[in-house]
Scaffold this motif. Structure first.
Motif: not given
Length: 186
Positions: A179-186
């Motif tokens: 699982p990759i949260k959107m916040e991790d991509l910011l």
């Protein structure tokens, strides 16, 4: 009639494709080359594993539709792309499903055998691309959790993404079960 649907890619708007790509690289995912699409006004990177399907990181770099989208909704899901073997049959199968054909589809169906589906309240578009064949293969992006009211489940089943696309409180992409949260991509 059974219509075969294959997930193609998940397009995500981010403030920096480089930063998001570097985060994902730590998990051993294949990070493509940065490409600039002047006509779209984006910088893009594909992240994948053996090209089963992919996540497309998109950074708006000049005024246009993608810049307007990130200004209006912020970083997040832009579209889910699927492949089908017959575009018209697929679109016809969605009659009375609640999905609307985006007006740009009139042009793109003729030019590139691609249509776009939209629905008020749904946090992105569905990009439908006609392909000669839709071969079943293991998929890289195996689950997408999006902030949706459970009433939208009735929209997910007809497009062929049930089991992959799930309502959730936050945007989470599962890449090969990670699982990759959107916040991790910011």
């Amino acid at each position: 009639m059974s219509i075969r649907v294959r997930p193609s890619h998940v397009a995500v708007l981010v403030p920096s494709v480089r930063k998001a790509g570097e985060f994902l690289q730590q998990f051993g995912f294949q990070i493509g080359q940065e490409e600039v699409w002047d006509s779209e006004g984006t910088k893009e990177i594909y992240v994948e594993r053996d090209k089963a399907n992919s996540i497309l990181l998109m950074e708006p770099i000049k005024p246009g539709a993608y810049q307007r989208a990130i200004e209006k909704r912020g970083p997040g899901l832009h579209h889910l792309a699927i492949d089908v073997e017959n575009l018209e049959d697929y679109i016809e199968s969605l009659a009375a499903s609640g999905w609307l054909l985006h007006p740009i589809s009139i042009k793109t169906m003729k030019q590139s055998r691609t249509a776009y589906l939209a629905r008020p309240g749904f946090p992105g578009l569905i990009e439908v691309q006609e392909r000669k064949e839709c071969v079943e293969r293991p998929i890289f992006v195996d689950r997408i959790e999006i902030p949706l009211d459970s009433q939208f489940q009735r929209l997910i089943d007809p497009i062929g993404l049930s089991g992959i696309l799930m309502p959730s409180k936050e945007l989470i992409f599962s890449l090969e079960g990670r699982p990759i949260k959107m916040e991790d991509l910011l």
